[in-house]
Scaffold this active site. Structure first.
Site, short mmCIF file in Angstrom:
data_model
loop_
_atom_site.label_atom_id
_atom_site.label_comp_id
_atom_site.label_asym_id
_atom_site.label_seq_id
_atom_site.Cartn_x
_atom_site.Cartn_y
_atom_site.Cartn_z
N HIS A 53 -10.28 -5.68 -2.39
CA HIS A 53 -8.92 -5.81 -1.87
C HIS A 53 -8.93 -6.07 -0.38
O HIS A 53 -9.79 -5.59 0.33
CB HIS A 53 -8.07 -4.57 -2.19
CG HIS A 53 -8.68 -3.27 -1.78
ND1 HIS A 53 -9.72 -2.68 -2.47
CD2 HIS A 53 -8.40 -2.44 -0.75
CE1 HIS A 53 -10.05 -1.55 -1.90
NE2 HIS A 53 -9.27 -1.37 -0.84
N ASP B 38 0.86 -1.19 0.00
CA ASP B 38 0.00 0.00 0.00
C ASP B 38 0.89 1.23 0.00
O ASP B 38 1.86 1.32 0.77
CB ASP B 38 -0.91 -0.02 1.23
CG ASP B 38 -2.04 1.00 1.12
OD1 ASP B 38 -1.75 2.19 0.83
OD2 ASP B 38 -3.20 0.63 1.33
N ILE B 39 0.58 2.18 -0.86
CA ILE B 39 1.42 3.37 -1.02
C ILE B 39 1.27 4.33 0.17
O ILE B 39 2.11 5.19 0.39
CB ILE B 39 1.11 4.07 -2.37
CG1 ILE B 39 2.30 4.83 -2.89
CG2 ILE B 39 -0.14 4.93 -2.28
CD1 ILE B 39 3.42 3.97 -3.37
N HIS C 258 -6.58 -5.63 2.99
CA HIS C 258 -5.39 -5.02 3.59
C HIS C 258 -4.79 -6.04 4.56
O HIS C 258 -5.50 -6.60 5.40
CB HIS C 258 -5.78 -3.79 4.43
CG HIS C 258 -6.30 -2.63 3.66
ND1 HIS C 258 -5.54 -1.52 3.37
CD2 HIS C 258 -7.53 -2.37 3.15
CE1 HIS C 258 -6.28 -0.64 2.71
NE2 HIS C 258 -7.50 -1.13 2.57
N GLU D 155 -12.69 3.62 -1.66
CA GLU D 155 -11.83 4.45 -2.50
C GLU D 155 -11.61 3.83 -3.89
O GLU D 155 -11.69 4.52 -4.90
CB GLU D 155 -10.48 4.64 -1.80
CG GLU D 155 -9.59 5.68 -2.41
CD GLU D 155 -8.20 5.67 -1.77
OE1 GLU D 155 -7.23 5.74 -2.52
OE2 GLU D 155 -8.12 5.59 -0.53
P1 5GP Z 1 -9.70 1.60 0.63
O1 5GP Z 1 -10.60 1.51 -0.56
O2 5GP Z 1 -9.38 0.25 1.19
O3 5GP Z 1 -10.14 2.58 1.65
O4 5GP Z 1 -8.33 2.22 0.13
C1 5GP Z 1 -7.60 1.74 -0.94
C2 5GP Z 1 -6.16 1.61 -0.55
O5 5GP Z 1 -5.42 1.56 -1.74
C3 5GP Z 1 -5.61 2.79 0.27
O6 5GP Z 1 -5.00 2.28 1.44
C4 5GP Z 1 -4.63 3.46 -0.65
O7 5GP Z 1 -3.48 3.90 0.01
C5 5GP Z 1 -4.27 2.35 -1.62
N1 5GP Z 1 -3.95 2.86 -2.94
C6 5GP Z 1 -4.73 3.68 -3.68
N2 5GP Z 1 -4.12 3.96 -4.85
C7 5GP Z 1 -2.94 3.28 -4.85
C8 5GP Z 1 -1.88 3.17 -5.79
O8 5GP Z 1 -1.88 3.74 -6.87
N3 5GP Z 1 -0.82 2.38 -5.44
C9 5GP Z 1 -0.79 1.70 -4.26
N4 5GP Z 1 0.29 0.93 -4.00
N5 5GP Z 1 -1.78 1.78 -3.34
C10 5GP Z 1 -2.84 2.57 -3.64
#
Ligand code: 5GP
Length: 128
Positions: free
Chosen positions: A93, A29-30, A95, A88
């Site tokens: 996915h 995760d970035i 974590h 997002e």
């Molecule tokens: P969520 O939908 O689980 O809230 O968030 C998506 C996760 O994907 C976040 O933790 C965000 O940091 C990660 N994320 C979003 N865009 C990218 C990306 O382009 N590269 C990487 N490595 N992680 C990403």
């Protein structure tokens, strides 16, 4: 339009890859909560994790389990948290987050700012 995760899987957007097989992909995760925070995704593009067919869902968890063992060894943490939340990115996915206490999995916390070298070194360790 392909999700950002599909574009990462396709190599169109760079990532720090942790593991891959024919159906799943894992990368750092970035915006990590901890060093080793990894995302596990299916290569098939499905928004909601519980819309995955039963076999894919089960196999994704087994794939995640193998990575969690590596994260645990790398981080020397008590456990690796398995978290599914967030809206997002419309691509299912999981974590995987190293944890020693429940506070370590608080997504309101400020994320770590790691250098490219730090990310690359973590990915290298998790690829061993
Ligand atoms: P969520 O939908 O689980 O809230 O968030 C998506 C996760 O994907 C976040 O933790 C965000 O940091 C990660 N994320 C979003 N865009 C990218 C990306 O382009 N590269 C990487 N490595 N992680 C990403």
């Amino acid at each position: 339009m392909a999700t950002i995760f599909s574009r990462i899987i396709a190599g169109e957007i760079p990532c720090y890859k942790v593991a891959e097989n024919d159906r799943f992909f894992a990368f750092l995760d970035i915006n990590p909560l901890a060093k080793g925070h990894t995302l596990v995704v299916p290569k098939c593009e499905t928004d909601y994790i519980f819309d995955l067919d039963d076999q894919t869902l089960a196999d994704m968890m087994v794939f995640a389990k193998q990575i969690a063992a590596k994260i645990k060894e790398f981080s020397q943490c008590n456990r690796v948290a398995v978290v599914v939340l967030g809206l997002e990115v419309p691509h299912a996915h999981i974590h995987l987050i190293p944890m020693n206490s429940e506070n370590d999995v608080d997504f309101r916390k400020e994320k770590l700012k790691l250098t490219p070298e730090e990310f690359a070194n973590i990915a290298l360790e998790l690829n061993k």
